[in-house]
Design a protein around this motif. Structure first.
Motif, PDB file in Angstrom:
ATOM      1  N   ASN A  65     -45.447  50.697  -1.810  1.00  0.00           N
ATOM      2  CA  ASN A  65     -45.004  51.712  -1.052  1.00  0.00           C
ATOM      3  C   ASN A  65     -45.585  51.859   0.494  1.00  0.00           C
ATOM      4  O   ASN A  65     -45.460  52.760   1.356  1.00  0.00           O
ATOM      5  N   ALA A 109     -46.689  50.696   4.569  1.00  0.00           N
ATOM      6  CA  ALA A 109     -45.658  50.485   5.516  1.00  0.00           C
ATOM      7  C   ALA A 109     -45.156  48.846   5.319  1.00  0.00           C
ATOM      8  O   ALA A 109     -44.045  48.513   5.600  1.00  0.00           O
ATOM      9  N   ALA A 164     -36.549  49.519  -1.930  1.00  0.00           N
ATOM     10  CA  ALA A 164     -37.260  51.070  -1.523  1.00  0.00           C
ATOM     11  C   ALA A 164     -36.027  51.683  -0.561  1.00  0.00           C
ATOM     12  O   ALA A 164     -36.225  52.716  -0.272  1.00  0.00           O
ATOM     13  N   LEU A 165     -35.540  50.666   0.281  1.00  0.00           N
ATOM     14  CA  LEU A 165     -34.579  51.303   1.301  1.00  0.00           C
ATOM     15  C   LEU A 165     -33.453  52.175   0.635  1.00  0.00           C
ATOM     16  O   LEU A 165     -32.572  51.683   0.033  1.00  0.00           O
ATOM     17  N   LYS A 166     -33.244  53.465   1.575  1.00  0.00           N
ATOM     18  CA  LYS A 166     -32.082  53.916   1.118  1.00  0.00           C
ATOM     19  C   LYS A 166     -31.065  53.742   2.246  1.00  0.00           C
ATOM     20  O   LYS A 166     -29.553  53.936   1.867  1.00  0.00           O
ATOM     21  N   ARG A 167     -31.165  53.516   3.456  1.00  0.00           N
ATOM     22  CA  ARG A 167     -30.409  53.090   4.400  1.00  0.00           C
ATOM     23  C   ARG A 167     -31.009  52.183   5.240  1.00  0.00           C
ATOM     24  O   ARG A 167     -32.242  51.899   5.262  1.00  0.00           O
ATOM     25  N   THR A 194     -43.280  48.271   2.237  1.00  0.00           N
ATOM     26  CA  THR A 194     -42.114  48.730   1.867  1.00  0.00           C
ATOM     27  C   THR A 194     -41.109  47.681   2.815  1.00  0.00           C
ATOM     28  O   THR A 194     -39.915  47.605   2.604  1.00  0.00           O
ATOM     29  N   ILE A 208     -35.931  51.921  -7.370  1.00  0.00           N
ATOM     30  CA  ILE A 208     -37.026  52.666  -7.421  1.00  0.00           C
ATOM     31  C   ILE A 208     -36.854  54.215  -7.592  1.00  0.00           C
ATOM     32  O   ILE A 208     -37.881  54.680  -8.393  1.00  0.00           O
ATOM     33  N   LEU A 209     -35.752  54.504  -7.289  1.00  0.00           N
ATOM     34  CA  LEU A 209     -35.534  55.985  -7.374  1.00  0.00           C
ATOM     35  C   LEU A 209     -34.827  56.101  -8.849  1.00  0.00           C
ATOM     36  O   LEU A 209     -34.502  57.311  -9.271  1.00  0.00           O
ATOM     37  N   ASP A 210     -34.203  55.120  -9.336  1.00  0.00           N
ATOM     38  CA  ASP A 210     -33.850  54.994 -10.804  1.00  0.00           C
ATOM     39  C   ASP A 210     -32.524  56.074 -10.651  1.00  0.00           C
ATOM     40  O   ASP A 210     -32.467  57.160 -10.199  1.00  0.00           O
ATOM     41  N   ALA A 231     -38.670  67.003  -0.453  1.00  0.00           N
ATOM     42  CA  ALA A 231     -37.901  65.866  -0.624  1.00  0.00           C
ATOM     43  C   ALA A 231     -38.523  64.614  -1.208  1.00  0.00           C
ATOM     44  O   ALA A 231     -37.428  63.751  -1.554  1.00  0.00           O
ATOM     45  N   ALA A 232     -39.894  64.517  -1.219  1.00  0.00           N
ATOM     46  CA  ALA A 232     -40.200  63.334  -2.065  1.00  0.00           C
ATOM     47  C   ALA A 232     -40.261  63.634  -3.627  1.00  0.00           C
ATOM     48  O   ALA A 232     -40.907  62.649  -4.430  1.00  0.00           O
ATOM     49  N   LYS A 272     -34.246  66.120  -3.549  1.00  0.00           N
ATOM     50  CA  LYS A 272     -33.848  66.336  -1.842  1.00  0.00           C
ATOM     51  C   LYS A 272     -32.550  67.191  -1.999  1.00  0.00           C
ATOM     52  O   LYS A 272     -32.236  68.233  -1.379  1.00  0.00           O
TER      53      LYS A 272
END
Lengths: 444, 444
Positions: B159, B161, B170-173, B164, B7-9, B38-39, B16
């Motif tokens: 995107n 709730a 989509a999860l970064k962590r 996601t 998603i963030l490529d 940050a978005a 950020k």
């Protein structure tokens, strides 16, 4: 009294129960109920086919023109030529997602941010108020580590799974989930003269329940005009104490400005500013693109940053050059046509006209509001404590005959909800008051 | 190898971490990172300012024109004149919510429905694919009484709730919630030659886990081209067994057609039709309005009806006359310009060109896809089992120098994701192949 559900509006055509009757026809209504099925939502038992709109008016297929006192999306006027031109010109040039830089997008974001207090440094754009509120809820949960929300009892904040959870008026049956507490709307019928203290006390009690249940308080979310609840605008500042209480409980205050924002209340560009409170997140939508699907939030940067540590957020359609050009045109029209001042002026003259009618007809039991967001309670026997959804429904249908579109609000649909475009003219105020006088006489 | 988040490529400018550096500037990039905070999500370390688009091309502020092989929203071509004209003409006439009847809305709904199997009788329109999938998940939970979902491990479905929660990419962590099980994408590297059996077996195991956990199976949701997972299209029909398994487990099959829909795969108008399966709900979005924010679902009427017993669903911006006119123009252009057939034809010639390059350069370890949705794995040492995200990233940046916009997909970003507008010309196929040949030589 059985509560009604404002999202569906009490005078709506019911696609679900009427489906069988229209299964075979090839008229528009039959096709609609076949296409949308149980999710068909239409105004009036005999729905209207609309063909055009301009200023505060829409024209139906049969040639009848209606003064639009219901629809708050085309807020600077139906099909405003400057907004349409900005959208069309940009759509012919470039319409792409926001992963590339674009002059108009940054110009729009700068202008939009300038309408907010300085501490709300970041904007996230979305396609709908529902998406905006969905994001706001998640940011609040991430920032507080809490899960619980406090809302008002006939609130409507949107249609996603998470946002439906906090929208009591969307429920046809069943109950709110455990992490959501609904409190009575800030009405003087409920709280008496000290609305601020009474409402804050309910917020405090709800916070204690959420803490008891182990959810904690992520946020109080409120539309500062309490649109679905029945339009509760006064006195200015009554929200301050409630916001202080929720902050003390560790929660955020989310100002849902989808309804009162963009100058409609006349007193301020944003509804929360009327109450002199500092929201942590502001959501906005409906009138933002005058009909182009766009919405968003303004947010404290540290809250957004914490959220973005966990998940990526990207919105494909939002913040496109076309959305930005359209939103910018809306801001320009509001400024150049002095629409906030016009909302204050015409709102005052509307309320005066309504109070004058109330002198003549005791069934108008309360008139309240700010700018061009006005609620009028109707009580068949003149008792302010007993407003009636049935009378409001009769009046809405009589108003249609008198060529005015209007809707209902409140737990029992007992309030006429008045929110014409902000470009309203004094001749249109007169047209409305005359139509209401006629409709009241017809509903004796 | 550490998975990346499509998603963030992988080649994105990171708002950020770069925020501090751009705090003071008045250039577009500094303003963007201040406004979105940050978005901020932008392509390339040195993002491009775009000013115009036409056909398959976009032009930057410095005059450079880029062949767009990335953006799948302007699917019938950037700023297609018929689509822009339809949008502009309708916006000047009437732009209102769907609570009134409108000829164009019903015409659009009839036309859209005709692209689906007969049993998908109802359409619900929304503003975004996220809203569409959010609604689909809730309908599935209501219909089955179950809560659990099965997804693929690098899927992205939107995107909100709820959506996601089912979008691992989509999860970064952190981890997926307990009610969601992610299974490996249908790659031959994972499952060998019998993808159908291997993939169905994973669906079966996931269903058992969800039943064990007490959630049951509400649905398997899959994009039938597995776009974020790395583009897995073949062989046709491999989804059939998995769908049978999920149905046997009491769950629904939701076909997320946001990526493969509207003719892109060449073989069929909808991606699920390539697999000869019967989805219970189909969601659609991105190319639906060629950039106008619109999306929706097609659904079995009894499922929608059950959902509507509990809650009201209304979408303010969706199904407006402007959305309908725009969507109708897109359908007309796809038909009149034979874009599905063109996708098949140009896709074939693209794949031939890519296979020819693979003969010359052993680092192209796999070429797969359908129509104008193609995935190309790159492996530095020529081992198909070891494709490399780093090489793909280098190629994406080299392609930019050679005036082609392209992105990555796959768990490790190891796949070039190729999805140009459907109006692609053979000269543009040649331009792309030459640019890729040059970029491969530059990345030795």
């Amino acid at each position: 009294m059985k509560p009604v559900r404002p999202i569906l509006d009490m005078n709506a055509y019911d696609g679900k129960t009427s489906f069988a009757q229209t299964k075979e026809g090839d008229d528009l209504l039959s096709r609609r109920t076949r296409n949308f099925g149980a999710a068909s939502v239409l105004f009036y038992r005999d729905p209207i086919e609309m063909v055009s709109g301009s200023g505060c008016w829409m024209t139906a297929a049969d040639g009848t023109s209606y003064l639009d006192f219901y629809n708050n999306v085309p807020s600077v006027g139906h099909c405003h030529p400057r907004v349409v031109a900005a959208m069309a010109e940009q759509a012919a040039k470039l319409n792409i997602n926001s992963r590339y830089l674009h002059q108009t997008t940054e110009e729009y974001l700068d202008r939009l941010k300038a309408t907010f207090p300085n501490y709300l440094e970041n904007i996230v754009l979305t396609c709908s108020g529902s998406e905006a509120n969905d994001l706001a809820l998640r940011i609040a949960q991430r920032a507080t580590g809490a899960r619980g929300f406090i809302v008002t009892e006939s609130a409507y904040h949107g249609n996603t799974a998470a946002v439906t959870d906090i929208s009591p008026s969307a429920l046809k049956r069943g109950q709110l989930p455990d992490h959501v507490i609904a409190i009575p709307a800030p009405s003087k019928l409920t709280y008496g003269d000290d609305i601020a203290a009474g409402f804050a006390d309910e917020v405090n009690k709800a916070a204690l329940v959420l803490q008891d249940r182990g959810y904690g308080v992520a946020a109080l979310i409120a539309d500062s005009i309490f649109s679905s609840d029945g339009v509760f605008s006064n006195s200015r500042g009554f929200l301050r104490l409630a916001v202080a209480i929720v902050h003390r409980a560790g929660g955020l205050f989310i100002a849902d400005e989808v309804q009162p924002g963009f100058g409609r209340t006349g007193d301020a560009f944003w509804g929360f500013a009327r109450h002199d409170v500092e929201p942590d997140i502001v959501s906005m939508g409906k009138p933002m693109g005058n009909g182009f699907p766009m919405a968003g939030i303004a947010v404290r940067p540290e809250l957004l940053s914490a959220f973005c540590d966990d998940v990526g957020y990207f919105n494909t359609f939002a913040a496109s050059p076309v959305a930005s050009a359209t939103g910018l045109a809306v801001l320009n029209v509001i400024r150049d046509e002095n629409l906030q001042a016009n909302a204050a002026l015409c709102g005052k003259s509307l309320r005066e006209g309504l109070l004058h009618l109330a002198d003549i007809d005791g069934r108008i039991s309360d008139v309240r509001g700010a700018g061009l967001f006005i609620g009028v309670d109707l009580s068949p026997d003149g008792d302010p404590a007993k407003p009636s959804g049935q009378l409001v429904s009769d009046i809405i249908n009589a108003m249609r005959e008198n060529r005015v579109l209007i809707g209902a609000a409140g737990k029992y649909g007992q309030t006429l909800k008045i929110r014409p475009p902000l470009c309203l003219k004094s001749s249109e105020v007169d047209f409305f008051i005359e139509a209401l006088a006629k409709s009241l006489r017809a509903c004796r």
